[in-house]
Scaffold this motif. Structure first.
Motif, PDB file in Angstrom:
ATOM      1  N   LEU A  83      11.985 -29.081 -48.656  1.00 34.81           N
ATOM      2  CA  LEU A  83      12.087 -28.504 -47.319  1.00 34.81           C
ATOM      3  C   LEU A  83      10.898 -27.579 -47.123  1.00 34.81           C
ATOM      4  O   LEU A  83      10.661 -26.687 -47.938  1.00 34.81           O
ATOM      5  CB  LEU A  83      13.390 -27.704 -47.160  1.00 34.81           C
ATOM      6  N   LEU A  84      10.154 -27.813 -46.066  1.00 37.59           N
ATOM      7  CA  LEU A  84       9.016 -26.958 -45.750  1.00 37.59           C
ATOM      8  C   LEU A  84       9.272 -26.302 -44.407  1.00 37.59           C
ATOM      9  O   LEU A  84       9.500 -26.992 -43.405  1.00 37.59           O
ATOM     10  CB  LEU A  84       7.709 -27.744 -45.691  1.00 37.59           C
ATOM     11  N   THR A  85       9.240 -24.975 -44.399  1.00 37.09           N
ATOM     12  CA  THR A  85       9.357 -24.221 -43.159  1.00 37.09           C
ATOM     13  C   THR A  85       8.027 -23.537 -42.918  1.00 37.09           C
ATOM     14  O   THR A  85       7.564 -22.750 -43.746  1.00 37.09           O
ATOM     15  CB  THR A  85      10.480 -23.166 -43.253  1.00 37.09           C
ATOM     16  N   VAL A  86       7.411 -23.843 -41.785  1.00 34.62           N
ATOM     17  CA  VAL A  86       6.131 -23.258 -41.419  1.00 34.62           C
ATOM     18  C   VAL A  86       6.427 -22.145 -40.424  1.00 34.62           C
ATOM     19  O   VAL A  86       6.894 -22.410 -39.311  1.00 34.62           O
ATOM     20  CB  VAL A  86       5.194 -24.317 -40.803  1.00 34.62           C
ATOM     21  N   GLY A  87       6.175 -20.906 -40.829  1.00 30.62           N
ATOM     22  CA  GLY A  87       6.458 -19.752 -39.979  1.00 30.62           C
ATOM     23  C   GLY A  87       5.517 -19.653 -38.801  1.00 30.62           C
ATOM     24  O   GLY A  87       4.469 -20.304 -38.754  1.00 30.62           O
ATOM     25  N   ASP A  99      10.862 -33.829 -47.264  1.00 33.59           N
ATOM     26  CA  ASP A  99      12.060 -34.452 -46.719  1.00 33.59           C
ATOM     27  C   ASP A  99      12.377 -33.858 -45.350  1.00 33.59           C
ATOM     28  O   ASP A  99      12.630 -34.584 -44.396  1.00 33.59           O
ATOM     29  CB  ASP A  99      13.254 -34.248 -47.663  1.00 33.59           C
ATOM     30  N   ASP A 100      12.370 -32.539 -45.269  1.00 31.25           N
ATOM     31  CA  ASP A 100      12.629 -31.831 -44.014  1.00 31.25           C
ATOM     32  C   ASP A 100      11.453 -30.918 -43.722  1.00 31.25           C
ATOM     33  O   ASP A 100      11.015 -30.166 -44.599  1.00 31.25           O
ATOM     34  CB  ASP A 100      13.894 -30.971 -44.111  1.00 31.25           C
ATOM     35  N   VAL A 101      10.964 -30.969 -42.484  1.00 29.42           N
ATOM     36  CA  VAL A 101       9.852 -30.121 -42.071  1.00 29.42           C
ATOM     37  C   VAL A 101      10.254 -29.396 -40.786  1.00 29.42           C
ATOM     38  O   VAL A 101      10.634 -30.050 -39.812  1.00 29.42           O
ATOM     39  CB  VAL A 101       8.565 -30.941 -41.816  1.00 29.42           C
ATOM     40  N   VAL A 102      10.179 -28.084 -40.813  1.00 36.25           N
ATOM     41  CA  VAL A 102      10.425 -27.279 -39.619  1.00 36.25           C
ATOM     42  C   VAL A 102       9.132 -26.535 -39.325  1.00 36.25           C
ATOM     43  O   VAL A 102       8.666 -25.738 -40.140  1.00 36.25           O
ATOM     44  CB  VAL A 102      11.589 -26.287 -39.829  1.00 36.25           C
ATOM     45  N   ARG A 117      10.824 -31.300 -37.283  1.00 36.86           N
ATOM     46  CA  ARG A 117      11.229 -30.533 -36.106  1.00 36.86           C
ATOM     47  C   ARG A 117      10.099 -29.614 -35.688  1.00 36.86           C
ATOM     48  O   ARG A 117       9.635 -28.795 -36.479  1.00 36.86           O
ATOM     49  CB  ARG A 117      12.478 -29.714 -36.421  1.00 36.86           C
ATOM     50  N   LEU A 118       9.649 -29.760 -34.456  1.00 40.27           N
ATOM     51  CA  LEU A 118       8.645 -28.884 -33.876  1.00 40.27           C
ATOM     52  C   LEU A 118       9.355 -27.932 -32.929  1.00 40.27           C
ATOM     53  O   LEU A 118       9.977 -28.378 -31.960  1.00 40.27           O
ATOM     54  CB  LEU A 118       7.588 -29.678 -33.108  1.00 40.27           C
ATOM     55  N   THR A 119       9.299 -26.646 -33.227  1.00 44.51           N
ATOM     56  CA  THR A 119       9.947 -25.672 -32.364  1.00 44.51           C
ATOM     57  C   THR A 119       9.024 -25.336 -31.192  1.00 44.51           C
ATOM     58  O   THR A 119       7.892 -25.819 -31.117  1.00 44.51           O
ATOM     59  CB  THR A 119      10.301 -24.382 -33.137  1.00 44.51           C
ATOM     60  N   GLU A 136      10.790 -29.476 -29.442  1.00 40.93           N
ATOM     61  CA  GLU A 136      11.327 -28.577 -28.425  1.00 40.93           C
ATOM     62  C   GLU A 136      10.322 -28.390 -27.298  1.00 40.93           C
ATOM     63  O   GLU A 136       9.114 -28.543 -27.477  1.00 40.93           O
ATOM     64  CB  GLU A 136      11.654 -27.213 -29.048  1.00 40.93           C
ATOM     65  N   SER A 137      10.842 -28.030 -26.144  1.00 42.38           N
ATOM     66  CA  SER A 137      10.006 -27.730 -24.994  1.00 42.38           C
ATOM     67  C   SER A 137       9.118 -26.535 -25.322  1.00 42.38           C
ATOM     68  O   SER A 137       9.586 -25.531 -25.854  1.00 42.38           O
ATOM     69  CB  SER A 137      10.895 -27.405 -23.795  1.00 42.38           C
ATOM     70  N   GLY A 138       7.828 -26.669 -25.024  1.00 42.45           N
ATOM     71  CA  GLY A 138       6.887 -25.594 -25.315  1.00 42.45           C
ATOM     72  C   GLY A 138       6.027 -25.868 -26.538  1.00 42.45           C
ATOM     73  O   GLY A 138       5.015 -25.208 -26.738  1.00 42.45           O
TER      74      GLY A 138
END
Length: 181
Positions: A83-87, A99-102, A117-119, A136-138
């Protein structure tokens, strides 16, 4: 209804401790064995916390782990993780395989993930290869999006697929030559 314990009796104390100590000793090891079995069963399920790369950290090089990574700083290199979370303050220049990218921050490079997932704060310049994606929008995205059933192993499987048709083509050529004669 209640029975008096013989532990407090002075006479049986000399004889009783040897016998009860031996008798409870057998069940006591059985209980820790069950407890250790429980711990060993829960140990693989217990997930260690994510490794955090703080905002003041700049890494030049590749990162590889089977665990989770949260990036808040800057990475110039490829990242492989579960799991990679990019702040929001993070910048990654390189390929991401997880496996999971945020993505909350900035990425320049290819992203490969089962779930991506692109926030709304995401900034991505590069291709995204995924099984499922959410934008996500934006969010800012510049590149191509490609859906694949197994985006993590496609790079490895692509080379054998290319070699297989090449091997099949020469086999078909002699057969065609025999048919022509």
């Amino acid at each position: 209804m209640f029975s008096k314990s013989k532990i407090n009796d002075p006479a049986p104390t000399t004889d009783t401790p040897a016998k009860p100590a031996a008798a409870p000793a057998a069940p006591i090891p059985a209980a820790p064995a069950k407890a250790s079995e429980f711990k060993s069963t829960s140990a693989p399920k217990a997930k260690p916390p994510a490794s955090v790369l703080s905002t003041d950290l700049h890494i030049t090089g590749n990162l590889k782990t089977t665990g989770d990574i949260q990036v808040e700083g800057t990475v110039e290199g490829d990242i492989r993780a579960h799991l990679l979370t990019v702040g929001e303050t993070a910048t990654i220049k390189g390929e991401i395989i997880a496996d999971d990218v945020v993505i909350n921050g900035r990425i320049v490079g290819r992203v490969r993930g089962l779930k991506v997932r692109l926030t709304s704060t995401a900034r991505v310049e590069g291709d995204i290869i995924h099984k499922t994606i959410a934008i996500e929008s934006g969010a800012h995205f510049e590149g191509s999006v490609q859906r694949q059933d197994d985006p993590l192993t496609v790079g490895k499987a692509a080379a054998p697929r290319a070699a297989a048709p090449a091997a099949a083509a020469p086999a078909a050529t002699p057969a065609a030559a025999k048919t022509a004669k």
